[in-house]
Scaffold this active site. Structure first.
Site, PDB file in Angstrom:
ATOM      1  N   HIS A  57       0.951  -1.136  -0.147  1.00  0.00           N
ATOM      2  CA  HIS A  57       0.165   0.090   0.186  1.00  0.00           C
ATOM      3  C   HIS A  57       0.928   1.317  -0.066  1.00  0.00           C
ATOM      4  O   HIS A  57       1.478   1.670   1.118  1.00  0.00           O
ATOM      5  CB  HIS A  57      -0.924   0.029   1.354  1.00  0.00           C
ATOM      6  CG  HIS A  57      -1.865   1.045   1.401  1.00  0.00           C
ATOM      7  ND1 HIS A  57      -3.425   0.847   1.661  1.00  0.00           N
ATOM      8  CD2 HIS A  57      -1.638   2.690   1.081  1.00  0.00           C
ATOM      9  CE1 HIS A  57      -3.638   2.092   1.539  1.00  0.00           C
ATOM     10  NE2 HIS A  57      -2.931   3.009   1.336  1.00  0.00           N
ATOM     11  N   HIS A 110       1.310   5.380  -1.696  1.00  0.00           N
ATOM     12  CA  HIS A 110       0.835   6.526  -2.588  1.00  0.00           C
ATOM     13  C   HIS A 110       1.992   7.123  -3.051  1.00  0.00           C
ATOM     14  O   HIS A 110       3.065   7.741  -2.403  1.00  0.00           O
ATOM     15  CB  HIS A 110       0.109   7.660  -1.715  1.00  0.00           C
ATOM     16  CG  HIS A 110      -1.006   7.147  -1.112  1.00  0.00           C
ATOM     17  ND1 HIS A 110      -2.328   7.305  -1.733  1.00  0.00           N
ATOM     18  CD2 HIS A 110      -1.066   6.396   0.220  1.00  0.00           C
ATOM     19  CE1 HIS A 110      -3.034   6.574  -0.897  1.00  0.00           C
ATOM     20  NE2 HIS A 110      -2.471   6.230   0.107  1.00  0.00           N
ATOM     21  N   LYS A 156      -9.599  -0.139  -5.703  1.00  0.00           N
ATOM     22  CA  LYS A 156      -9.592   0.458  -4.292  1.00  0.00           C
ATOM     23  C   LYS A 156     -10.962   1.066  -4.243  1.00  0.00           C
ATOM     24  O   LYS A 156     -11.432   1.961  -4.939  1.00  0.00           O
ATOM     25  CB  LYS A 156      -8.556   1.655  -4.404  1.00  0.00           C
ATOM     26  CG  LYS A 156      -8.303   2.382  -3.070  1.00  0.00           C
ATOM     27  CD  LYS A 156      -7.922   1.507  -1.725  1.00  0.00           C
ATOM     28  CE  LYS A 156      -8.098   2.384  -0.654  1.00  0.00           C
ATOM     29  NZ  LYS A 156      -7.015   2.768  -0.157  1.00  0.00           N
ATOM     30  N   HIS A 178     -10.466   1.334   1.965  1.00  0.00           N
ATOM     31  CA  HIS A 178     -10.337   2.230   2.972  1.00  0.00           C
ATOM     32  C   HIS A 178     -11.379   2.170   3.940  1.00  0.00           C
ATOM     33  O   HIS A 178     -12.565   2.614   3.726  1.00  0.00           O
ATOM     34  CB  HIS A 178     -10.131   3.670   2.558  1.00  0.00           C
ATOM     35  CG  HIS A 178      -9.885   4.703   3.457  1.00  0.00           C
ATOM     36  ND1 HIS A 178      -8.672   5.370   3.492  1.00  0.00           N
ATOM     37  CD2 HIS A 178     -10.505   5.328   4.437  1.00  0.00           C
ATOM     38  CE1 HIS A 178      -8.552   6.286   4.614  1.00  0.00           C
ATOM     39  NE2 HIS A 178      -9.993   6.146   5.127  1.00  0.00           N
ATOM     40  N   HIS A 183      -4.507  -0.298   6.217  1.00  0.00           N
ATOM     41  CA  HIS A 183      -4.157   0.322   7.533  1.00  0.00           C
ATOM     42  C   HIS A 183      -5.081   0.254   8.391  1.00  0.00           C
ATOM     43  O   HIS A 183      -5.816   1.227   9.040  1.00  0.00           O
ATOM     44  CB  HIS A 183      -3.893   1.740   6.881  1.00  0.00           C
ATOM     45  CG  HIS A 183      -4.960   2.412   5.921  1.00  0.00           C
ATOM     46  ND1 HIS A 183      -6.295   2.336   6.105  1.00  0.00           N
ATOM     47  CD2 HIS A 183      -4.660   2.848   4.816  1.00  0.00           C
ATOM     48  CE1 HIS A 183      -6.822   2.914   5.047  1.00  0.00           C
ATOM     49  NE2 HIS A 183      -6.130   3.411   4.428  1.00  0.00           N
ATOM     50  N   ASP A 188       1.436   2.611   3.348  1.00  0.00           N
ATOM     51  CA  ASP A 188       0.518   3.764   3.181  1.00  0.00           C
ATOM     52  C   ASP A 188       1.497   5.046   3.270  1.00  0.00           C
ATOM     53  O   ASP A 188       1.008   6.191   3.741  1.00  0.00           O
ATOM     54  CB  ASP A 188      -0.469   3.840   4.358  1.00  0.00           C
ATOM     55  CG  ASP A 188      -1.813   4.857   3.907  1.00  0.00           C
ATOM     56  OD1 ASP A 188      -1.914   5.224   2.605  1.00  0.00           O
ATOM     57  OD2 ASP A 188      -2.489   5.198   4.812  1.00  0.00           O
TER      58      ASP A 188
HETATM   59  O1  DOR Z   1      -3.477   9.677   5.619  1.00  0.00           O
HETATM   60  C1  DOR Z   1      -3.830   9.596   4.463  1.00  0.00           C
HETATM   61  N1  DOR Z   1      -3.272   9.741   3.271  1.00  0.00           N
HETATM   62  N2  DOR Z   1      -4.865   8.563   4.237  1.00  0.00           N
HETATM   63  C2  DOR Z   1      -5.359   8.107   3.242  1.00  0.00           C
HETATM   64  O2  DOR Z   1      -6.120   7.333   3.041  1.00  0.00           O
HETATM   65  C3  DOR Z   1      -4.948   8.661   1.801  1.00  0.00           C
HETATM   66  C4  DOR Z   1      -3.551   9.340   2.225  1.00  0.00           C
HETATM   67  C5  DOR Z   1      -3.134  10.451   0.989  1.00  0.00           C
HETATM   68  O3  DOR Z   1      -3.240  10.230  -0.234  1.00  0.00           O
HETATM   69  O4  DOR Z   1      -2.262  11.397   1.358  1.00  0.00           O
HETATM   70 ZN    ZN Z   2      -3.348   5.132   1.489  1.00  0.00          ZN
END
Ligand code: DOR
Ligand code: ZN
Length: 342
Positions: free
Chosen positions: A13, A15, A97, A134, A172, A245
């Site tokens: 997971h 970003h 997702k 999520h 998460h 995450d």
């Molecule tokens: O803290 C987070 N940041 N939780 C999420 O679900 C998305 C992520 C983000 O893309 O910044």
């Molecule tokens: Zn995430």
């Protein structure tokens, strides 16, 4: 133990963002992990096969061709089962997702009612495609700290009843309720666990003042929940696996009157997890969590090769400035007990 060598791990997971931020952050993930499941919450979100394929190209350019980005599709109220299936069959994405609309960063196009997804979920169940969730309700009447537990009751239990064979990753997890639910569910239900939810409870958000770099979603919970999530991570159960995450936002976007949610943990992710496994006396369970359980759940081969961590103090810098982007890594200004040796 002075050094720990494990099969090369994966991050289930992440970003990675896009543009300049992608170029800055992707190498950190590629340095430690062979593969990563890449979240689709860009602006606009990844809802088509060409968008996912192009994004994957940009990730390769940023991180190198050795790195294997595992793409995901962003579910909306308008999702089409045929598109979802063909992207899966063509190896464009491995999972879809589910963001409840407005639950978190760039989730405005998310799903307003899971019933809108039923045809797509039915198809995913049939073809064996993973649903990443999520797990938070967005009802403003629900206390922010209860949103995960309420999601389990109001949405997830129904989903697992309606689609008993659908593979679901509850992403998460932050609560005892989530850890218990996943542990007691069938083998097609799993969870990812972040480093921050192993290290932080909600007090960390207010330690001596407001701490934007401890803020992510789902937000950290009470200590009893942190302990339950720790117990799950080190349990050795194949349902629980590594998903950082990592969610970078520029420092100014975090340190703001309305700071963004997300913790940038990619630079020292393995060191952070290893510190927890050592504290729990469970270093023997680390390889399963980091390098085996996730691949087995997704029905992918285990990686060849290894990585080594050495038991040596690692100082985490206060800031990482690269190009025009300034980021504050998780554990900034602290020392971790392990160093990544490659
Ligand atoms: O803290 C987070 N940041 N939780 C999420 O679900 C998305 C992520 C983000 O893309 O910044
Ligand atoms: Zn995430």
């Amino acid at each position: 133990m002075q050094s720990l060598t494990i099969r090369r791990p994966d991050d289930w997971h992440v970003h990675l963002r896009d543009g300049e931020m992608l170029r800055v952050v992707a190498p950190f993930t590629a340095r430690q992990f062979a593969r990563a499941v890449v979240m689709p919450n860009l602006v606009p979100p990844i809802t088509t096969i060409p968008a996912a394929a192009d994004y994957r190209e940009r990730i390769w350019e940023a991180a190198g061709r050795e790195f294997r980005p595992l793409m995901t599709y962003y579910l909306t109220d308008e999702s089409n089962p045929d598109v979802v299936e063909s992207g899966f069959n063509d190896d464009v994405w491995i999972a879809a997702k589910l963001y409840p609309a407005n639950a978190t960063t760039n989730s405005a196009f998310g799903v307003t009612d899971v019933h809108n997804l039923h045809p797509t979920l039915e198809r995913m169940q049939r073809i064996g495609m993973v649903l990443c969730v999520h797990g938070e309700v967005t009802d403003p009447d629900v206390d922010v700290f209860d949103r995960e537990a309420v999601f389990i009751d109001r949405v997830l239990i129904g989903l697992t009843r309606d689609f008993p064979d659908l593979k679901i990753v509850l992403e998460h997890i932050t609560t005892a309720e989530a850890a218990d639910f996943v542990r007691d569910a069938g083998p097609n239900i799993a969870a990812t666990i972040t480093p921050q939810h192993l290290h932080l409870n909600r007090n960390a958000l207010f330690a001596g003042g407001l701490r934007p770099h401890a803020y992510c979603l789902p937000v950290a919970k009470r200590e009893k929940h942190r302990l339950a999530v720790r117990a799950a991570a080190v349990s050795g159960l194949p349902k629980f696996f590594l998903g950082t995450d990592t969610a970078p936002h520029a420092r100014h976007a975090k340190e703001s009157a309305c700071g963004c949610a997300g913790i940038f943990n990619a630079p020292y992710a393995l060191e952070s997890y290893a510190t927890v496994f050592e504290e729990e006396g469970a270093l023997d369970k680390f390889e399963g969590f980091a390098s085996e359980h996730g691949a087995n759940f997704y029905a992918l081969p285990l990686n060849e090769g290894t990585v080594t961590l050495e038991r040596d103090e690692e100082y985490v810098p206060e800031r990482l400035g690269i190009g025009d982007i300034e980021l504050v890594p998780f554990h900034a200004g602290q020392r971790l007990n392990w160093t990544f040796a490659g």
